[in-house]
Design a protein around this motif. Structure first.
Motif, PDB file in Angstrom:
ATOM      1  N   LYS A  15     -16.659 103.488   6.404  1.00 39.55           N
ATOM      2  CA  LYS A  15     -17.088 104.880   6.598  1.00 39.55           C
ATOM      3  C   LYS A  15     -15.981 105.850   6.196  1.00 39.55           C
ATOM      4  CE  LYS A  15     -19.719 102.850  10.148  1.00 39.55           C
ATOM      5  NZ  LYS A  15     -19.019 101.676  10.698  1.00 39.55           N
ATOM      6  N   VAL A  16     -14.844 105.313   5.772  1.00 38.39           N
ATOM      7  CA  VAL A  16     -13.691 106.159   5.438  1.00 38.39           C
ATOM      8  C   VAL A  16     -13.605 106.356   3.926  1.00 38.39           C
ATOM      9  CG1 VAL A  16     -11.156 106.279   5.511  1.00 38.39           C
ATOM     10  CG2 VAL A  16     -12.407 105.344   7.465  1.00 38.39           C
ATOM     11  N   ILE A  17     -13.238 107.569   3.534  1.00 31.83           N
ATOM     12  CA  ILE A  17     -12.979 107.876   2.117  1.00 31.83           C
ATOM     13  C   ILE A  17     -11.519 108.302   2.022  1.00 31.83           C
ATOM     14  CG2 ILE A  17     -13.534 109.504   0.257  1.00 31.83           C
ATOM     15  CD1 ILE A  17     -16.363 109.660   1.433  1.00 31.83           C
ATOM     16  N   ILE A  18     -10.837 107.834   0.988  1.00 33.84           N
ATOM     17  CA  ILE A  18      -9.449 108.256   0.770  1.00 33.84           C
ATOM     18  C   ILE A  18      -9.422 109.239  -0.402  1.00 33.84           C
ATOM     19  CG2 ILE A  18      -7.094 107.485   0.189  1.00 33.84           C
ATOM     20  CD1 ILE A  18      -8.108 106.368   2.875  1.00 33.84           C
ATOM     21  N   ALA A  19      -8.706 110.345  -0.235  1.00 32.50           N
ATOM     22  CA  ALA A  19      -8.527 111.282  -1.354  1.00 32.50           C
ATOM     23  C   ALA A  19      -7.041 111.351  -1.684  1.00 32.50           C
ATOM     24  CB  ALA A  19      -9.058 112.659  -0.990  1.00 32.50           C
ATOM     25  N   TYR A  20      -6.702 110.954  -2.917  1.00 29.92           N
ATOM     26  CA  TYR A  20      -5.313 111.091  -3.360  1.00 29.92           C
ATOM     27  C   TYR A  20      -5.146 112.481  -3.954  1.00 29.92           C
ATOM     28  CZ  TYR A  20      -1.113 110.777  -6.192  1.00 29.92           C
ATOM     29  OH  TYR A  20       0.102 111.048  -6.751  1.00 29.92           O
ATOM     30  N   GLU A  21      -4.329 113.285  -3.287  1.00 28.76           N
ATOM     31  CA  GLU A  21      -4.083 114.647  -3.746  1.00 28.76           C
ATOM     32  C   GLU A  21      -2.576 114.896  -3.817  1.00 28.76           C
ATOM     33  OE1 GLU A  21      -7.671 117.446  -3.137  1.00 28.76           O
ATOM     34  OE2 GLU A  21      -6.404 117.543  -1.365  1.00 28.76           O
ATOM     35  N   ILE A  80       5.712 107.311   0.717  1.00 32.16           N
ATOM     36  CA  ILE A  80       4.922 108.386   1.332  1.00 32.16           C
ATOM     37  C   ILE A  80       3.446 107.979   1.393  1.00 32.16           C
ATOM     38  CG2 ILE A  80       4.087 110.774   0.981  1.00 32.16           C
ATOM     39  CD1 ILE A  80       6.954 110.707   1.983  1.00 32.16           C
ATOM     40  N   ILE A  81       2.946 107.486   0.270  1.00 28.14           N
ATOM     41  CA  ILE A  81       1.530 107.092   0.202  1.00 28.14           C
ATOM     42  C   ILE A  81       1.235 106.005   1.232  1.00 28.14           C
ATOM     43  CG2 ILE A  81      -0.188 105.921  -1.287  1.00 28.14           C
ATOM     44  CD1 ILE A  81       0.313 108.851  -2.024  1.00 28.14           C
ATOM     45  N   ARG A  82       2.103 105.023   1.276  1.00 32.02           N
ATOM     46  CA  ARG A  82       1.921 103.908   2.215  1.00 32.02           C
ATOM     47  C   ARG A  82       1.975 104.414   3.671  1.00 32.02           C
ATOM     48  NH1 ARG A  82       2.534  98.291   2.196  1.00 32.02           N
ATOM     49  NH2 ARG A  82       2.644  98.205  -0.050  1.00 32.02           N
ATOM     50  N   ASP A  83       2.967 105.255   3.969  1.00 29.82           N
ATOM     51  CA  ASP A  83       3.108 105.769   5.350  1.00 29.82           C
ATOM     52  C   ASP A  83       1.901 106.605   5.763  1.00 29.82           C
ATOM     53  OD1 ASP A  83       5.529 104.568   5.496  1.00 29.82           O
ATOM     54  OD2 ASP A  83       6.738 106.404   5.424  1.00 29.82           O
ATOM     55  N   GLN A  84       1.452 107.470   4.869  1.00 25.02           N
ATOM     56  CA  GLN A  84       0.322 108.346   5.217  1.00 25.02           C
ATOM     57  C   GLN A  84      -0.963 107.536   5.370  1.00 25.02           C
ATOM     58  OE1 GLN A  84       0.203 111.562   2.349  1.00 25.02           O
ATOM     59  NE2 GLN A  84       1.968 112.600   3.268  1.00 25.02           N
ATOM     60  N   LEU A  85      -1.092 106.509   4.553  1.00 22.90           N
ATOM     61  CA  LEU A  85      -2.286 105.655   4.611  1.00 22.90           C
ATOM     62  C   LEU A  85      -2.276 104.810   5.892  1.00 22.90           C
ATOM     63  CD1 LEU A  85      -4.686 105.167   2.752  1.00 22.90           C
ATOM     64  CD2 LEU A  85      -3.401 103.354   1.631  1.00 22.90           C
ATOM     65  N   VAL A  86      -1.179 104.121   6.125  1.00 22.24           N
ATOM     66  CA  VAL A  86      -1.060 103.272   7.316  1.00 22.24           C
ATOM     67  C   VAL A  86      -1.156 104.135   8.575  1.00 22.24           C
ATOM     68  CG1 VAL A  86       0.512 101.754   8.600  1.00 22.24           C
ATOM     69  CG2 VAL A  86       0.280 101.501   6.112  1.00 22.24           C
ATOM     70  N   GLY A  87      -0.487 105.291   8.561  1.00 17.67           N
ATOM     71  CA  GLY A  87      -0.510 106.188   9.716  1.00 17.67           C
ATOM     72  C   GLY A  87      -1.916 106.716   9.974  1.00 17.67           C
ATOM     73  N   GLY A  88      -2.565 107.200   8.957  1.00 17.68           N
ATOM     74  CA  GLY A  88      -3.895 107.793   9.123  1.00 17.68           C
ATOM     75  C   GLY A  88      -4.945 106.792   9.569  1.00 17.68           C
ATOM     76  N   LEU A  89      -4.779 105.531   9.141  1.00 20.16           N
ATOM     77  CA  LEU A  89      -5.808 104.514   9.426  1.00 20.16           C
ATOM     78  C   LEU A  89      -5.473 103.644  10.638  1.00 20.16           C
ATOM     79  CD1 LEU A  89      -6.580 103.289   5.775  1.00 20.16           C
ATOM     80  CD2 LEU A  89      -7.904 104.901   7.166  1.00 20.16           C
ATOM     81  N   ALA A  90      -4.393 103.971  11.335  1.00 18.74           N
ATOM     82  CA  ALA A  90      -3.890 103.081  12.393  1.00 18.74           C
ATOM     83  C   ALA A  90      -4.948 102.702  13.433  1.00 18.74           C
ATOM     84  CB  ALA A  90      -2.679 103.701  13.075  1.00 18.74           C
ATOM     85  N   GLU A  91      -5.896 103.606  13.709  1.00 18.85           N
ATOM     86  CA  GLU A  91      -6.897 103.291  14.739  1.00 18.85           C
ATOM     87  C   GLU A  91      -8.250 102.893  14.144  1.00 18.85           C
ATOM     88  OE1 GLU A  91      -7.147 105.986  18.095  1.00 18.85           O
ATOM     89  OE2 GLU A  91      -5.106 106.674  17.716  1.00 18.85           O
ATOM     90  N   VAL A  92      -8.279 102.627  12.844  1.00 20.91           N
ATOM     91  CA  VAL A  92      -9.559 102.300  12.202  1.00 20.91           C
ATOM     92  C   VAL A  92      -9.758 100.782  12.142  1.00 20.91           C
ATOM     93  CG1 VAL A  92     -10.950 102.530  10.101  1.00 20.91           C
ATOM     94  CG2 VAL A  92      -9.450 104.408  10.812  1.00 20.91           C
ATOM     95  N   SER A  93     -10.854 100.306  12.742  1.00 17.98           N
ATOM     96  CA  SER A  93     -11.130  98.866  12.760  1.00 17.98           C
ATOM     97  C   SER A  93     -11.715  98.418  11.416  1.00 17.98           C
ATOM     98  CB  SER A  93     -12.137  98.558  13.870  1.00 17.98           C
ATOM     99  OG  SER A  93     -13.379  99.155  13.523  1.00 17.98           O
ATOM    100  N   ASP A  94     -11.746  97.104  11.212  1.00 17.27           N
ATOM    101  CA  ASP A  94     -12.347  96.540   9.987  1.00 17.27           C
ATOM    102  C   ASP A  94     -13.782  97.032   9.824  1.00 17.27           C
ATOM    103  OD1 ASP A  94     -10.021  95.132  10.183  1.00 17.27           O
ATOM    104  OD2 ASP A  94     -10.922  93.222   9.549  1.00 17.27           O
TER     105      ASP A  94
END
Ligand code: PGA
Length: 256
Positions: free
Chosen positions: A159-165, A140-154
């Motif tokens: 500029k992105v912050i991740i919140a584990y909730e 789940i963590i991997r899917d949500q992370l990869v999915g959410g960041l799919a359009e984010v370039s290097d």
């Protein structure tokens, strides 16, 4: 890296109440350069609070926005309309995933729209209680992370912050439980590993990882010392001014 203390007010406070709270918070808050204090009021309070806030001391976040900049989308607010009002935006909060039915595709578009409009997304990820019970947390963590960041370039990742909730630890969840520092540390390692796989070590290390879920002034110290944790996303306790200020003071002590 700064330590982030983010208050998520959810659907609470009238504009007047929000303004009074902000006034008191600004009075109570020293100018801590290494602590980034952020509050996320309702969308309608963002404009008046943006005129009131002292940006040297703290910043404002939106709780949500729509991924298109303009057009026929009745009832929505765009990231472009939030420009200049909010420095951060919460995206993918579990209440939006599960109550408002937002999926990774929509969250991915929102993260991209935030970055396009120079607003830093705070991307929330986390497993439910049953997903954890079935041993699905890592997927789940991997899917949500990869999915959410799919359009984010290097170039944009810093500029992105991740919140584990973890959803089961959020105070509004029925029979919410407190996450243990070990449980959090294990997921933080997974987040770091996934980010490194996608973006490489140097870029991945720039991403702050916050924890959220029933955080209060009694457990903030323990959560802030979990390896890899760079801050807290605070819901219920952020509505109580003294609690929120205490959590900020604890963050300051933990850092120094
Ligand atoms: P909580 O909420 O601190 O009340 O558990 C956290 C959140 O939902 O962001």
């Amino acid at each position: 890296m700064k330590t982030y203390i983010v208050g998520n007010w959810k659907l609470n406070f009238t504009v007047g109440e929000a303004s009074i709270y902000l006034h008191k918070l600004l009075k109570a808050l020293p100018n801590y350069r290494d602590i980034e204090v952020v509050v996320a009021p309702s969308a309608i309070a963002l404009q008046p609070l943006s005129l009131q806030v002292d940006r040297h001391k703290m910043k404002l976040a939106a709780q949500n926005a729509f991924y298109r900049d303009y057009g026929a989308f009745t009832g929505e607010t765009s990231f472009s309309q939030l420009r200049g009002l909010a420095d951060y935006v919460i995206v993918g909060h579990s209440e939006r995933r599960y109550i408002l039915k937002e999926d990774d595709k929509m969250i991915q578009k929102k993260v991209a729209a935030a970055l396009r409009n120079k607003i830093s997304p705070i991307l929330c990820i986390g497993e439910t209680e049953s997903e954890r019970a079935f041993g699905e947390t890592a997927d789940i963590i991997r899917d949500q992370l990869v999915g959410g960041l799919a359009e984010v370039s290097d170039d944009d990742l810093d500029k992105v912050i991740i919140a584990y909730e973890p959803v089961w630890a959020i105070s509004s969840t029925k029979a919410a439980k407190m996450a243990s520092p070990d449980e959090i540390a294990e997921v933080v390692r997974l987040i770091q590993k996934t980010l490194k796989e996608i973006y490489g070590v140097k870029t991945a290390e720039k991403v702050p990882i916050l924890f959220g879920g029933s955080v209060n002034s009694s457990n903030a110290g323990a959560y802030l010392t979990v390896p890899g944790i760079n801050g807290l996303l605070v819901g219920g306790a952020s509505l109580i001014l003294n609690e929120f200020v205490d959590i900020i003071e604890i963050a300051k002590r933990v850092r120094s």
